[in-house]
Structure formats: C-alpha cells, structure tokens
Design a protein around this motif. Sequence first.
Motif, mmCIF file in Angstrom:
data_model
loop_
_atom_site.group_PDB
_atom_site.id
_atom_site.type_symbol
_atom_site.label_atom_id
_atom_site.label_comp_id
_atom_site.label_asym_id
_atom_site.label_seq_id
_atom_site.Cartn_x
_atom_site.Cartn_y
_atom_site.Cartn_z
ATOM 1 N N MET A 231 29.940 46.833 54.550
ATOM 2 C CA MET A 231 29.051 47.158 53.441
ATOM 3 C C MET A 231 29.813 47.917 52.351
ATOM 4 S SD MET A 231 26.066 50.026 53.302
ATOM 5 C CE MET A 231 27.362 51.225 53.552
ATOM 6 N N ILE A 232 30.601 48.904 52.761
ATOM 7 C CA ILE A 232 31.367 49.710 51.815
ATOM 8 C C ILE A 232 32.363 48.834 51.052
ATOM 9 C CG2 ILE A 232 33.113 51.530 51.638
ATOM 10 C CD1 ILE A 232 31.670 52.862 54.068
ATOM 11 N N CYS A 233 33.079 47.973 51.784
ATOM 12 C CA CYS A 233 34.068 47.101 51.149
ATOM 13 C C CYS A 233 33.427 46.161 50.135
ATOM 14 C CB CYS A 233 34.810 46.289 52.211
ATOM 15 S SG CYS A 233 35.959 47.262 53.201
ATOM 16 N N ASP A 234 32.297 45.553 50.504
ATOM 17 C CA ASP A 234 31.631 44.597 49.617
ATOM 18 C C ASP A 234 31.220 45.255 48.306
ATOM 19 O OD1 ASP A 234 31.953 42.623 51.478
ATOM 20 O OD2 ASP A 234 29.894 42.699 52.243
ATOM 21 N N ILE A 235 30.663 46.452 48.395
ATOM 22 C CA ILE A 235 30.211 47.159 47.192
ATOM 23 C C ILE A 235 31.399 47.520 46.300
ATOM 24 C CG2 ILE A 235 29.193 49.317 46.353
ATOM 25 C CD1 ILE A 235 27.338 49.213 48.805
ATOM 26 N N CYS A 236 32.450 48.040 46.918
ATOM 27 C CA CYS A 236 33.615 48.474 46.139
ATOM 28 C C CYS A 236 34.350 47.301 45.485
ATOM 29 C CB CYS A 236 34.568 49.260 47.038
ATOM 30 S SG CYS A 236 33.889 50.824 47.635
#
Length: 566
Positions: A231-236
Amino acid sequence: MNYKNEIAKLLGNIIEMPIDEIELSVETPANAAMGDFAFPCHKLSKAMRKAPNMIAAEFADKIGVSVNCFERIEAAGPYLNFFVNKSAYVANVINEICEKRDNYGTRDVGIGKTVCIDYSSPNVTHEFHIGHLYSTVIGAALYRMYKFLGYNTVGINYIGDWGSQFGKLVYAFTEWSSLEQVELGGLDELTRVYVKYHVEEEKNPELKQSARSWLVRMEQGDETALAHWRMICDICLASMDKTYKRLGISFDSYRGESYYNDKMTAVVNELQDKKLLTESDGAQIVDLTEHKMPVCLILRGDGGTLYPTRDIAAAFDRKEMYGFHKSLYVTDSRQSLHFAQWFKVVELMGYNWVQDMVHIPYGLMSLESGALSARKGNVIHLEDFFNEAARRIMAIINEKNASLPNKDAVAEAVGVGAVVFDALNKTCIKDKVFSWESALNFDGETGPYVQYTHARAASVLEKAADAPDVAGIDFSALTDEAAFTLIKSLASFPDKIREAAEKYEPFILSRALIGIAQNFNKFYHDNPILTSEAHVRNARLCMVRCVKDVLKTGLALLGLKAPEKM
C-alpha cells in the motif's frame, strides 16, 4: 571537418603517438591571438630529450607555414599554434549544422556499448522532495548525452522500497494512522506519521526494535506486513510518477531493492565459499581494514540483509542482463564510503568488471533558509517547488509581456527549466545553495537566459520570413571578430557533449550553452541582421538558424524545453 583530427594526422606523420591520443591533446586557446587550436609539446620533452619550445619550433618547420585548412602554423614557446582559414572554417561548421540540425553533435563512439545509469532512486517512504532533485536531473542529463553519443543506454530507477525505513513507516502507520486516513490523506498522511516516528524515537529509542520487528516480518513473508508495504509503495510511486512526467523523465527499469530479496542468498553463499565472510558480534562482515576502510556489513545479527548485500546482488544482475560497458551510480557524496566498500567486496570476489562501475557523487542542496531533512519534515516537495518556480516566472511574464501566447506553458517550461539548469550549472561534487533570485535571472548565467536567447533567435527568423539556402551563403561575411567567436563556440559543441558525458559532469554542457548564448548576444548587438545588404543578411540569418538549432539541442540534452516565444 574535424580540425583536431586534421592536426592529429599532420602530427602523426612526424611523431610516434596514436592519432586519437594526439587529438585528445589538442587544445583551444582562450586567447585567439595564440591560435584557433594549439598542441602542447610538454609531454614529448622526456622522450625526445628536448625542451618543449625546441620541439614546437621543430614541428613548425617540418609541417610548413601553410598546409591544408590552416593559414599558418607557428611555434610559440612550448605550443604549436594553428590558425585556420576563417572562411573555410565557417563554411565547414555552418554546413555541418545545417545538414545535421537536431543531430549536430551526435557521435558513434558508443555503438555496441551499453551504459547503465542508476539515478534518482528515491526511498518511497516519503514524498519526492527537492533533496532528490540532483540525482534525478544529473542522471537524466547523462542518460540523454550517452544516448546521443550512440550508446545503448539503460536508465535504472533503483527504488528504495525495502529496508529499515519501511519497518519504521509500517510501525508508524499501525500506531498512528489507519487505512481510512491514508485513503483520505495519501502521501501527506504517510509523511506525517513518518516524521512523527522520528520525533518519538528520539524520546523512546526502544521504538527501533519495534520497527525492526516489522521489517523482519516483511522479510519472512508475513502477509499483513507485506500488505502494508505494498500500500505504501503504490501511493508513493503514483506521486513520484507525476513529477517524472513533469520533468519529461522515464526509466528503462524500475527494479527496486525488494526485487533482490531472493537473490541475496547466492551472494552470501559465494562470500562464504570464497572465505571472505567473518563473524563480528553476531553479524557477518567482510573485513576491509587492510584496504583502509571500515568493515562492510553483509548480514545483521538477526540474519537481515543490508544495503551492500542488495547492491552487490543488483550489480551481478545488471552485468548478467546488460553486459554493461559502464555502470554508473548517481548518489550524494555521503554515500561515497558505502560504494567504495561494496565495490571493493566485488573486487575481492574476483570480478574484474568492477572497474567498469563508477560512483558519481554530488554535493548537497540547501536553501538560503538552511539545510533539508526528510526525517525532521523541513523539506519542500518537488511538485510545490516547481509550482513556485512557474508562479514566479508567470509574474515576470505578466510584467514584461502580458500578451504572450501560451503563457502557462511558457511559465512551466521556464520555471521548471530554471530549477533544473541551476542544478546542472556547477560541478557535481560541490554543495549548492539554491537562490530564487539567481536561478530565475534572465540576464545571468541561467536557464532562462539561454532559453530567452533561443527565443530571440527564433524571433529574428520569424521576422525574416525566409530561410536562406546554405548553398548560396557568402561565408566571408561571417569572419568578423564577433561572428568568428560565435562560430568557434558552435564548433566546440560536439566536443563539449562528449567531454560532459565522459567526465560525468553535465555542467560542462551547461557552461558551453551559456557561452554560445553570450557570444550570440554580442554578435546580435554588433551586427545588424535584417537591415544588412542581401548577401550579408543571408549569411547572418544562416548563423542565427544554427544558433537556434544548437541551443535547442543542448537544452533538450539537459532536460529543458526551448520556447519559441518568451
């Protein structure tokens, strides 16, 4: 005509020295009275057992007073100076630019060779900020230049999507945020909890262990931990992509650190087999003390991997996949020891191709208000920085040329371009303090100055309403001091591109563009163009067209657009 090559061939007839080595030694004197080209004889003194000035005089006698494309060749102290036939020289330069247009300066030196360039490579735990600017634009400029020189160029964005910072961010997310808050706040929310973590860690150092436990869970394949990580990677990454598009940058590979999770065991096993690993306080290290470096950590005490392990695995993967001629890493100077250490480990493993890997360090960027720190939250997001640059340029446009068509597009091109050019206008290794007043100055040595010069050339051509055929040009009309100085700066453009690429210094090209712009503006001031008699007018218009083409090409290599009107 390649005049340096012509000189090399002349000298190659009388000295035992490779032609390409002679050509690289040929200089362009700053003082035109010392010739248009010069060959220094210092390095021949020992082999020939003569003083450099005697060697220069001997060479001048052997070659003759007038030969080929040179009006005269003279010895001046330790230098052999070459004076060109101006009309022939001007004709050669202008004909080549007019023939090649956008391809003027291209070379085939890279044919059959692959250069990998690892650049930008931000950690995705926080928003793309101005601290990422230098790696991104330096690497992108080198990528374009190597491609221009004929290399098969591979741009690699080695995303920081693994490691201790993710343990920290996942912990911060689970403690102080929620899916609902992240869906609402996106990257701003993740940045908030990341900064909060470091504030709390200073008060409670035990949080390090809690964060590390999340990383271990990720490394062990725990699905809850990995779901948070994805989730963190996708947003960033989605946020970063907007900035890359704004800069006109794309990559050939987005392999992040996580890609190498299952490839590091082979590295560790090989290090063990070659008896390079030793244990130290439970960790596995390669002892580099005899190489005057601290030990290189390969495995933590809990079995977790570290940056050197992943970087070594990535290097092996790139060598296997691309068979690179060169592999370049553009990161800040604080990582110099890290690269020196793991490069040495690869060398100790017996891989000679490590000599083809190069770390290109750059200095740190700060603002006039002080240094930057993502952990403390006192950074400026790159998108916001570009928005401010465009806003300031728009204010200048509204003041100076309010009726300018496509004002928004021009403000964007000039504003973003000013920031990029400022980053590339000094040698990489120097720390730099960014100043709005300096970067956006239309009269200084800046991106807007070069872009405005291009627009001035475009305006002259538009007013002329015709494009003279180069076949009918009277080149003797372009031999006055201002014109010939400009021609020489245009002639040096291809060499500056190659020099900038081979020395890993884009500022060599940015300085060359400033020089061309300055020489053109003096030429423009000293020489009436549209009101001159026909043969002079056509010659000067042809010069203007050449300047416009070269500036556009050079700006594009650095990552700037060249507006037709400003």
